[in-house]
Motif scaffolding. Structure first.
Motif, short mmCIF file in Angstrom:
data_model
loop_
_atom_site.label_atom_id
_atom_site.label_comp_id
_atom_site.label_asym_id
_atom_site.label_seq_id
_atom_site.Cartn_x
_atom_site.Cartn_y
_atom_site.Cartn_z
N CYS A 1 0.84 -1.21 0.00
CA CYS A 1 0.00 0.00 0.00
C CYS A 1 0.86 1.25 0.00
CB CYS A 1 -0.91 0.01 1.22
SG CYS A 1 -1.83 1.56 1.35
N GLU B 1 -1.80 7.60 4.21
CA GLU B 1 -3.11 7.61 4.84
C GLU B 1 -3.82 6.29 4.60
OE1 GLU B 1 -5.40 11.06 4.43
OE2 GLU B 1 -6.91 10.29 5.81
N GLY B 2 -3.70 5.74 3.38
CA GLY B 2 -4.27 4.43 3.08
C GLY B 2 -3.73 3.37 4.03
N ARG C 1 -5.46 3.63 7.30
CA ARG C 1 -6.85 3.16 7.16
C ARG C 1 -6.91 1.63 7.10
NH1 ARG C 1 -11.17 7.32 6.52
NH2 ARG C 1 -9.88 9.18 6.63
N LEU C 2 -5.96 1.02 6.40
CA LEU C 2 -5.95 -0.44 6.31
C LEU C 2 -5.64 -1.05 7.68
CD1 LEU C 2 -4.07 -0.91 2.91
CD2 LEU C 2 -6.47 -1.44 3.35
N ALA D 1 -8.74 -0.76 9.72
CA ALA D 1 -9.78 -1.68 9.27
C ALA D 1 -9.41 -3.13 9.57
CB ALA D 1 -10.05 -1.50 7.78
N GLY D 2 -8.20 -3.37 10.11
CA GLY D 2 -7.87 -4.72 10.59
C GLY D 2 -7.44 -5.68 9.51
N ILE D 3 -6.81 -5.17 8.45
CA ILE D 3 -6.41 -6.04 7.35
C ILE D 3 -5.01 -6.60 7.56
CG2 ILE D 3 -5.31 -4.39 5.82
CD1 ILE D 3 -6.84 -5.45 3.54
#
Lengths: 294, 294
Positions: B220, B224-225, B228-229, B232-234
């Motif tokens: 990634c 910021e991404g 966010r990931l 979101a628990g990825i």
């Protein structure tokens, strides 16, 4: 059939950005990987990569990588049907290009549950939309999020929704430059922030308000950097409403001209023959994104 | 002296990413700009740009752009001494390369006051450090923030401080994968998030904990991404402590192994003969950044 050992070597070198790391990922020596790629090139009669740092696939090499990724997606479907086939890592890789603002806002929430459930690893690439679609056409990515509807050959597109962009600046910036209230006519004289040479949102916003011509701007090709610069009061700019909801509520950022949002359409482009995995992701996005975009 | 009309045409085409927009920025027709660039090339006996979309400067073209930017910085000093010289726009442009995490964290606060006071517009470019330094050497940027100390020829470097990176994941991710507490030995079996092929922070963190070998990861290339990931628990990943202070306080994100921060040094590289403007920015960063990095 093709010799997939050779294709896997090419794929590893490009994916890991170098011969040494590519070889390590395959548990091979660098010279073994180098020989495989030379053999591939002598069979094809054309180079598959340019030896620079990091190595770049040639047009022929990209076509091969496209093929490798498609085969992998199909293999995954096969493994689902015949689980005994493969006892190694059950994680699949999927390469996707998307615009920076989607990655900075709704993307993670839309895909995280699906990635965990399906055991998928994503290679995300941030690209403006022309490059993203070109990468799809070249087979470098299996899917792409962008503002263009027209799919490339062999792909489909799906409207995910619209992302509203607002023209905002910090309260302090507005007070400093417009002590008597925002004057549209004066806006081109104060610095803007623009994402990159292809970002026409600020231009469109000014034209929509009847202001023509050039204006001064900072260039900042980073979504989070963009918001930080806005908050620090260096300029005004157009940002996704989603991304500055907190700052607008707290009053750190304010809309310059309320009621003048720019709507940007978002389309999901995906290979027609991408296998069940890509179809599953497409269904997931179709179900979740409209709600996330509000 | 050189014919600066020709150089300005080259600069406008590269800066605006095309002949049409470059010409518009100069108030010229596209054919006038095209003729100027052809004339420049015939005088030099070598192409200055590659006609692709967007146009790219050749090595010779980059050398000329370097010169244009240096002349502009010196002109700015001149205008400060002789303000009557030039009644046009008093905004100067400065092109700077920096790593994505700096732009996503401390950069805006460090430079915004100075930009407004000095009337400077910034062209920021997000580059990993090897590319950033190459761009400095080519004269495409006047300064660069990166983790390498060694300056390129004609430049100086200055240590700004150290940015601590923490290995974090969402509380939900940790509970799902490590119901009995985080097991270092199991960490390579759960997905990580990596910024790009050159991002070795996750590898270094695992090695520091005595875990060798490969691990699965999402790619990634967006600060910021990335956060966010994580949220979101990825996956788990290394992020600047500065960037996730709020998420750590609220407990949305947790450190995997407290007390194992990775320190990344940040250096400011700048042209030795960049004029007073660049010297002023260097002084400003030296004064402000150590405090912002904590």
């Amino acid at each position: 059939m093709l010799d997939y050992k050779l294709l896997a070597a090419l794929n590893a070198v490009i994916e890991h950005g170098g011969f040494e790391r590519g070889a390590a990922s395959l548990g091979l020596s660098q010279s073994a990987v180098s020989q495989r790629i030379k053999l591939l090139e002598s069979r094809l009669g054309t180079p598959v990569l340019v030896r620079m740092s990091p190595p770049q696939a040639t047009a022929a090499g990209q076509r091969l990588l496209n093929h490798v990724q498609q085969v992998r997606l199909l293999e995954r479907d096969l493994r689902t049907d015949l689980p005994a086939m493969d006892s190694r890592s059950s994680m699949s890789r999927l390469r996707v290009a998307l615009n920076a603002d989607s990655l900075a806002t709704w993307w993670a929430q839309a895909i995280s549950g699906w990635c965990s459930a399906e055991q998928v690893l994503l290679d995300m690439q941030v690209e403006d939309q022309d490059v993203g679609l070109r990468r799809m056409r070249n087979g470098e990515v299996a899917a792409c999020v962008c503002a263009t509807e027209q799919p490339v050959a062999g792909a489909r597109s799906l409207l995910l929704g619209h992302m509203p962009y607002l023209a905002v600046a910090s309260r302090e910036f507005i007070a400093r430059h417009f002590p008597d209230g925002v004057s549209i006519a004066q806006l081109p004289q104060v610095p803007a922030i623009v994402f990159g040479p292809d970002d026409q949102l600020q231009h469109r916003f000014l034209r929509q308000l009847g202001v023509a011509g050039e204006f001064e701007y900072h260039l900042c090709p980073s979504s989070e950097g963009f918001v930080r610069l806005l908050t620090a009061g260096i300029g005004w700019g157009m940002v996704p409403a989603l991304q500055v909801a907190t700052e607008l509520r707290s009053g750190v950022l304010c809309e310059l001209v309320p009621g003048q949002a720019q709507q940007v359409a978002l389309y999901w482009h995906y290979w027609r023959n991408g296998g069940q995995l890509l179809e599953g992701l497409t269904r997931e996005l179709a179900a979740r994104v409209p709600r996330l975009l509000g």
